[in-house]
Design an enzyme around this catalytic site. Structure first.
Site, short mmCIF file in Angstrom:
data_model
loop_
_atom_site.label_atom_id
_atom_site.label_comp_id
_atom_site.label_asym_id
_atom_site.label_seq_id
_atom_site.Cartn_x
_atom_site.Cartn_y
_atom_site.Cartn_z
N ARG A 17 8.66 -19.45 -1.75
CA ARG A 17 8.93 -20.57 -2.43
C ARG A 17 10.07 -21.35 -1.35
NH1 ARG A 17 11.55 -15.15 -5.40
NH2 ARG A 17 11.36 -14.25 -3.20
N ASP A 40 -1.87 4.33 -1.76
CA ASP A 40 -3.16 5.78 -3.55
C ASP A 40 -3.70 6.72 -2.00
OD1 ASP A 40 -4.33 6.53 -5.72
OD2 ASP A 40 -4.37 4.50 -6.58
N ILE A 41 -4.51 7.46 -3.03
CA ILE A 41 -5.45 8.43 -1.39
C ILE A 41 -5.88 7.81 -1.25
CG2 ILE A 41 -4.25 10.06 -3.79
CD1 ILE A 41 -6.87 10.29 -4.69
N PRO A 42 -6.51 8.65 -0.03
CA PRO A 42 -7.52 8.17 0.85
C PRO A 42 -8.94 8.34 -0.15
CG PRO A 42 -6.74 9.69 1.76
CD PRO A 42 -5.78 9.81 0.21
N ASN A 43 -8.98 8.41 -0.91
CA ASN A 43 -10.92 8.18 -1.03
C ASN A 43 -10.85 7.15 -1.89
OD1 ASN A 43 -13.88 8.76 -2.05
ND2 ASN A 43 -12.47 8.82 -4.48
N ASP A 57 1.56 -18.36 -4.67
CA ASP A 57 2.90 -17.18 -5.71
C ASP A 57 2.46 -17.95 -6.96
OD1 ASP A 57 2.39 -14.48 -4.36
OD2 ASP A 57 4.42 -14.83 -3.23
N THR A 90 10.45 -5.95 2.31
CA THR A 90 11.77 -7.22 3.04
C THR A 90 12.50 -7.26 2.10
OG1 THR A 90 10.33 -8.91 2.57
CG2 THR A 90 10.55 -8.76 4.68
N LYS A 128 -2.29 -17.57 1.17
CA LYS A 128 -2.17 -15.96 0.95
C LYS A 128 -2.12 -15.08 -0.72
CE LYS A 128 2.05 -13.23 0.68
NZ LYS A 128 1.66 -11.71 -0.41
N ASP A 179 -3.18 -10.00 0.01
CA ASP A 179 -1.98 -9.28 -0.09
C ASP A 179 -1.92 -8.31 -1.04
OD1 ASP A 179 0.65 -8.13 0.48
OD2 ASP A 179 1.43 -9.65 -0.25
O1 LIG Z 1 3.13 -8.22 2.35
C1 LIG Z 1 4.09 -9.12 1.96
O2 LIG Z 1 3.38 -10.31 2.15
C2 LIG Z 1 5.61 -8.73 1.30
C3 LIG Z 1 5.90 -7.74 1.92
C4 LIG Z 1 7.26 -7.59 2.73
O3 LIG Z 1 7.47 -6.84 2.24
N1 LIG Z 1 8.41 -8.83 1.69
C5 LIG Z 1 7.32 -9.99 1.30
O4 LIG Z 1 8.36 -10.36 0.84
N2 LIG Z 1 5.76 -10.49 0.66
C6 LIG Z 1 5.48 -11.35 0.44
O5 LIG Z 1 5.70 -12.07 0.89
C7 LIG Z 1 6.06 -13.40 0.17
C8 LIG Z 1 7.60 -14.17 0.35
O6 LIG Z 1 7.54 -15.57 -0.76
P1 LIG Z 1 9.20 -15.70 -0.01
O7 LIG Z 1 9.87 -14.49 -0.38
O8 LIG Z 1 8.86 -16.78 -1.74
O9 LIG Z 1 9.41 -16.54 0.91
C9 LIG Z 1 5.49 -13.29 -1.41
O10 LIG Z 1 4.31 -13.73 -1.88
C10 LIG Z 1 5.96 -11.61 -1.23
O11 LIG Z 1 4.65 -10.84 -1.41
#
Ligand SMILES: O=C(O)c1cc(=O)[nH]c(=O)n1[C@@H]1O[C@H](COP(=O)(O)O)[C@@H](O)[C@H]1O
Length: 239
Positions: free
Chosen positions: A217, A66-69, A13, A125, A34, A61
């Site tokens: 993080r 969005d819509i199906p198409n 990130d 989350t 990721k 990630d």
């Molecule tokens: O799809 C994800 O990875 C994701 C989904 C979710 O519900 N919550 C979530 O935190 N993430 C990703 O998981 C990572 C969590 O990062 P930290 O919070 O720094 O541990 C980030 O890159 C978010 O984009």
């Protein structure tokens, strides 16, 4: 004993490719990285060949919604990168999830790659019960909502879900052992929660049934990322 290198996905990130590459070099033991919206929108797909060249696994990630198409077109294109995991929001609905899965498999095959696993975001989350009830106006309990999104994903042919570790045990019980559960919102006791709402420690998340933990993080923003990675490794090794 659980090996961090087999279970922990670390997000890149950052907004500059050189910062992402610096993290790869600082954390050589990390096998699964990721690539999310910040890096992809800032720098494009350039980091993907670098990761493949280093024989790393890739979780792309991009959280399609969005819509199906449109999701089908995006998934067909994403399949050609040769990534291992890709995300889409379950709230796209059944038809979009099905179209996305079909297109992803076709796109990967056209490029000569095995099909990536398509996993659905159940409920971010960062959200809590209050957000769900009062802002999103969803009139069911949070764990039940997350479960229903996972069930929709499974019925639509997806490979798994992204969920909070707090919901992992229930999703595992209902969706079965083959359904992949990827859990962000993981915080060692010594780390700050930040914007995450529904958290568990790494060992709690594994015990709840998560296949992979996404931990950013606490590692990448640590003064010493290598030391933070090692501490998480010790915690998992002692399960
Ligand atoms: O799809 C994800 O990875 C994701 C989904 C979710 O519900 N919550 C979530 O935190 N993430 C990703 O998981 C990572 C969590 O990062 P930290 O919070 O720094 O541990 C980030 O890159 C978010 O984009």
């Amino acid at each position: 004993m659980v090996l961090a290198a087999e279970k922990v996905i670390v997000p890149l990130d950052v907004s500059r490719e050189e910062d992402a590459i610096a993290l790869l070099s600082q954390l050589p033991e990390v096998q699964f990285w990721k690539v999310g919206l910040e890096l992809f929108v800032s720098t494009g797909a350039g980091i993907l060949p670098t990761l493949k060249h280093r024989q790393k696994r890739i979780f792309l990630d991009l959280k399609f919604h969005d819509i199906p198409n449109t999701v089908a077109g995006a998934c067909r294109a994403a399949g050609k990168y040769g990534v291992d995991l890709l995300t889409i929001h379950a709230t796209c609905g059944r038809k979009a999830l099905q179209a996305a899965k079909t297109a992803l498999v076709e796109g990967a095959a056209e490029a000569g790659y095995p099909p990536p696993k398509l996993i659905a975001i159940t409920l971010l989350t960062s959200l809590n019960s209050r957000d769900l009830a009062f802002d999103l106006k969803v009139p069911i309990e949070l764990p039940e909502y997350a479960l229903q999104m996972a069930v929709l994903a499974k019925e639509s042919g997806l490979d798994g879900a992204v969920c909070s570790p707090q919901e992992a045990a229930q999703l595992r019980q209902v969706c079965g052992d083959e359904f992949l559960l990827v859990c962000p919102g993981v915080r060692p006791k010594w780390a700050e929660t930040g914007d995450q709402s529904r958290t568990f420690t790494p060992s709690e998340a594994i015990k709840a049934g998560a296949d992979y933990l996404v931990i950013g993080r606490p590692i990448t923003a640590a003064t010493n990322p290598q030391e933070a990675w090692a501490k998480i490794g010790d915690e998992l090794a002692n399960i």
